[in-house]
Design a protein around this motif. Structure first.
Motif, PDB file in Angstrom:
ATOM      1  N   THR A 107      -2.494  -6.307  -5.650  1.00 53.23           N
ATOM      2  CA  THR A 107      -1.388  -5.952  -4.762  1.00 53.23           C
ATOM      3  C   THR A 107      -0.251  -5.303  -5.533  1.00 53.23           C
ATOM      4  N   LEU A 108       0.084  -5.847  -6.686  1.00 53.25           N
ATOM      5  CA  LEU A 108       1.129  -5.242  -7.509  1.00 53.25           C
ATOM      6  C   LEU A 108       0.725  -3.836  -7.945  1.00 53.25           C
ATOM      7  N   GLY A 109      -0.554  -3.665  -8.273  1.00 53.22           N
ATOM      8  CA  GLY A 109      -1.036  -2.341  -8.645  1.00 53.22           C
ATOM      9  C   GLY A 109      -0.865  -1.348  -7.518  1.00 53.22           C
ATOM     10  N   LEU A 110      -1.137  -1.782  -6.289  1.00 56.30           N
ATOM     11  CA  LEU A 110      -0.966  -0.905  -5.135  1.00 56.30           C
ATOM     12  C   LEU A 110       0.504  -0.551  -4.944  1.00 56.30           C
ATOM     13  N   MET A 111       1.385  -1.545  -5.056  1.00 56.03           N
ATOM     14  CA  MET A 111       2.808  -1.289  -4.874  1.00 56.03           C
ATOM     15  C   MET A 111       3.316  -0.271  -5.902  1.00 56.03           C
ATOM     16  N   VAL A 112       2.853  -0.406  -7.134  1.00 51.19           N
ATOM     17  CA  VAL A 112       3.280   0.521  -8.183  1.00 51.19           C
ATOM     18  C   VAL A 112       2.783   1.936  -7.883  1.00 51.19           C
ATOM     19  N   ASP A 113       1.575   2.046  -7.339  1.00 53.09           N
ATOM     20  CA  ASP A 113       0.991   3.359  -7.045  1.00 53.09           C
ATOM     21  C   ASP A 113       1.720   4.107  -5.939  1.00 53.09           C
ATOM     22  N   PHE A 114       2.577   3.426  -5.198  1.00 55.64           N
ATOM     23  CA  PHE A 114       3.353   4.104  -4.170  1.00 55.64           C
ATOM     24  C   PHE A 114       4.406   5.042  -4.771  1.00 55.64           C
ATOM     25  N   TYR A 115       4.679   4.888  -6.052  1.00 60.37           N
ATOM     26  CA  TYR A 115       5.745   5.646  -6.693  1.00 60.37           C
ATOM     27  C   TYR A 115       5.174   6.739  -7.601  1.00 60.37           C
ATOM     28  N   THR A 132      -9.021  -7.002  -3.451  1.00 58.47           N
ATOM     29  CA  THR A 132      -9.127  -6.548  -4.833  1.00 58.47           C
ATOM     30  C   THR A 132      -9.825  -5.197  -4.943  1.00 58.47           C
ATOM     31  N   GLU A 133     -10.733  -4.892  -4.014  1.00 63.50           N
ATOM     32  CA  GLU A 133     -11.481  -3.638  -4.086  1.00 63.50           C
ATOM     33  C   GLU A 133     -10.984  -2.576  -3.101  1.00 63.50           C
ATOM     34  N   ARG A 134     -10.311  -3.007  -2.033  1.00 62.68           N
ATOM     35  CA  ARG A 134      -9.808  -2.057  -1.019  1.00 62.68           C
ATOM     36  C   ARG A 134      -8.363  -2.412  -0.639  1.00 62.68           C
ATOM     37  N   PRO A 135      -7.480  -2.548  -1.629  1.00 64.08           N
ATOM     38  CA  PRO A 135      -6.121  -3.010  -1.302  1.00 64.08           C
ATOM     39  C   PRO A 135      -5.348  -2.067  -0.382  1.00 64.08           C
ATOM     40  N   GLN A 136      -5.565  -0.752  -0.511  1.00 60.01           N
ATOM     41  CA  GLN A 136      -4.850   0.189   0.360  1.00 60.01           C
ATOM     42  C   GLN A 136      -5.240  -0.019   1.818  1.00 60.01           C
ATOM     43  N   HIS A 137      -6.531  -0.172   2.087  1.00 62.42           N
ATOM     44  CA  HIS A 137      -6.975  -0.402   3.462  1.00 62.42           C
ATOM     45  C   HIS A 137      -6.409  -1.717   4.002  1.00 62.42           C
ATOM     46  N   VAL A 189      19.218   6.115  14.872  1.00 65.35           N
ATOM     47  CA  VAL A 189      19.038   6.299  16.313  1.00 65.35           C
ATOM     48  C   VAL A 189      17.558   6.265  16.674  1.00 65.35           C
ATOM     49  N   GLU A 190      16.749   7.033  15.953  1.00 65.25           N
ATOM     50  CA  GLU A 190      15.309   7.035  16.187  1.00 65.25           C
ATOM     51  C   GLU A 190      14.649   5.915  15.380  1.00 65.25           C
ATOM     52  N   PRO A 191      13.705   5.201  15.950  1.00 66.55           N
ATOM     53  CA  PRO A 191      13.082   4.083  15.223  1.00 66.55           C
ATOM     54  C   PRO A 191      12.216   4.561  14.065  1.00 66.55           C
ATOM     55  N   ARG A 192      12.158   3.758  13.021  1.00 64.49           N
ATOM     56  CA  ARG A 192      11.226   3.994  11.923  1.00 64.49           C
ATOM     57  C   ARG A 192      10.216   2.855  11.945  1.00 64.49           C
ATOM     58  N   LEU A 193       9.000   3.173  12.354  1.00 65.72           N
ATOM     59  CA  LEU A 193       7.958   2.170  12.533  1.00 65.72           C
ATOM     60  C   LEU A 193       7.011   2.173  11.351  1.00 65.72           C
ATOM     61  N   ALA A 194       6.289   1.073  11.175  1.00 66.03           N
ATOM     62  CA  ALA A 194       5.388   0.948  10.026  1.00 66.03           C
ATOM     63  C   ALA A 194       4.361   2.069   9.998  1.00 66.03           C
ATOM     64  N   ARG A 195       3.877   2.495  11.173  1.00 66.53           N
ATOM     65  CA  ARG A 195       2.847   3.526  11.205  1.00 66.53           C
ATOM     66  C   ARG A 195       3.371   4.886  10.756  1.00 66.53           C
ATOM     67  N   GLN A 196       4.704   5.011  10.615  1.00 69.49           N
ATOM     68  CA  GLN A 196       5.293   6.251  10.134  1.00 69.49           C
ATOM     69  C   GLN A 196       5.539   6.241   8.628  1.00 69.49           C
ATOM     70  N   SER A 197       5.248   5.132   7.981  1.00 65.03           N
ATOM     71  CA  SER A 197       5.514   5.008   6.552  1.00 65.03           C
ATOM     72  C   SER A 197       4.573   5.888   5.740  1.00 65.03           C
ATOM     73  N   PRO A 198       5.081   6.586   4.728  1.00 69.83           N
ATOM     74  CA  PRO A 198       4.202   7.386   3.859  1.00 69.83           C
ATOM     75  C   PRO A 198       3.262   6.528   3.026  1.00 69.83           C
ATOM     76  N   ILE A 204       1.354   4.280   4.270  1.00 65.69           N
ATOM     77  CA  ILE A 204       0.156   4.075   5.086  1.00 65.69           C
ATOM     78  C   ILE A 204      -0.711   5.317   4.948  1.00 65.69           C
ATOM     79  N   ARG A 205      -1.854   5.203   4.288  1.00 58.29           N
ATOM     80  CA  ARG A 205      -2.620   6.380   3.902  1.00 58.29           C
ATOM     81  C   ARG A 205      -4.054   6.415   4.420  1.00 58.29           C
ATOM     82  N   SER A 206      -4.526   5.339   5.018  1.00 58.62           N
ATOM     83  CA  SER A 206      -5.958   5.235   5.321  1.00 58.62           C
ATOM     84  C   SER A 206      -6.385   5.990   6.570  1.00 58.62           C
ATOM     85  N   TYR A 207      -5.454   6.296   7.474  1.00 60.76           N
ATOM     86  CA  TYR A 207      -5.828   6.879   8.758  1.00 60.76           C
ATOM     87  C   TYR A 207      -4.984   8.119   9.052  1.00 60.76           C
TER      88      TYR A 207
END
Length: 331
Positions: free
Chosen positions: A192-200, A63-68, A255-264, A266-269
């Protein structure tokens, strides 16, 4: 490369011995976006189980650090899938996950249910709902089931179902028996829904929230105490995802993989991460929480970023047993 070449390659692979490699192809080449949505919904469903929803709310992390928490979950699961269970980055991620779980009193039944959501939800999304550009084959479903059975053993889960049908029965019966409203589950869901909405972008957010809620089935809507989505939003969300599937079917294979760590998302690191140093350390772990790292060019090694202290001790909590579940599973 032909459109169905990955599917044909998978058909020639062993669904047991090469289950991780098959799931990696499915998740990073064939259906990267779809797997991200399906597995996100898999974790989201677990908040409707009162024991899980209350626990996650009590930690205040979701609830306080949903992005992390979103980032840590995606990165840890990605590293296990990408690098495997052998010593190395995958094993480090697995240990980190097990250390976090052991900090709390989680029942084996809840573990089994959470595992079942990872097995069932991709099949439901791609096959049952028809949101995939093609259906998963029985061979691919068997491989995915085998992969998550292996992951469950490394987590120390007991009485793991053996087949997809058994996982589905566990998934369905556990939800029918346990789903219920709790203030904690609702709070984690809202965050969680708030975080998902903030992605847009801001101008899309008023549409994203009702669109997302329209994808929730009646069980989830009732368990979280949300108003029933309108029939119009239900039709719009369903039609949009089916249309997307038809468009993707006509695209070239990835052809090239798209991995979770490449997702925009993912913002914490931004400077990279070490899987053994991310996540939560609720029992006073000596590794600084949120330690930033950077990658040494050409080596793949992770070192503390400038200005960060170097931890002098293992990231495992002091009371963690020397023989972990993943070690025992290898023997």
């Amino acid at each position: 490369m032909k459109r169905f070449e990955w599917r044909d390659r998978i058909a020639g692979m062993d669904a047991e011995a090469e289950c991780r490699e098959i799931v990696l192809i499915l998740g990073s080449h064939e259906f990267p976006w779809d797997f991200e949505q399906a597995l996100g919904l898999a974790l989201y469903r677990t908040y409707a189980v009162p024991s899980i929803g209350r626990l996650l709310a009590d930690t205040k992390e979701f609830t306080e650090r949903p992005q992390h928490r979103y980032d840590d979950t995606a990165l840890i699961l990605n590293d296990i899938m990408e690098f495997g269970f052998e010593p190395g980055r995958g094993r480090d991620a697995l240990r980190r996950m097990n250390q976090m779980h052991r900090s709390y009193d989680i029942s084996n039944d809840d573990y089994r249910y959470v595992l079942s959501t990872f097995v069932v939800m991709p099949v439901r999304w791609l096959n049952d709902l028809g949101y995939g550009w093609r259906r998963l084959t029985d061979h691919e479903i068997a491989a995915s089931t085998n992969y998550y059975r292996r992951l469950g053993r490394h987590m120390g889960i007991k009485d793991i179902p053996e087949t997809y049908a058994e996982f589905y029965e566990l998934f369905d019966s556990y939800e029918r028996e346990h789903f219920a409203y709790t203030d904690g589950g609702r709070a984690v869901s809202d965050a969680t829904l708030g975080l998902m909405v903030d992605f847009y972008p801001a101008w899309q957010r008023p549409l994203v929230r009702p669109f997302t809620k329209a994808l929730l089935d009646d069980r989830l809507i009732e368990a979280f105490g949300y108003p029933e989505p309108s029939a119009a939003w239900r039709r719009l969300a369903d039609s949009a995802l089916r249309l997307r599937a038809r468009v993707v079917r006509r695209m070239r294979p990835r052809v090239e993989p798209r991995l979770a760590r490449q997702s925009p998302n993912i913002r914490s690191y931004p400077d990279g991460y070490d899987p053994s140093r991310i996540g939560t350390f609720p029992q006073g772990c000596p590794v600084p929480h949120g330690l930033a790292t950077r990658e040494v060019p050409g080596t793949g090694a992770q070192v503390p970023a400038p200005g960060q202290a170097v931890a002098s001790a293992s990231p495992a909590p002091p009371q963690a047993p020397a023989t972990t579940a993943e070690d025992a599973a290898e023997r």
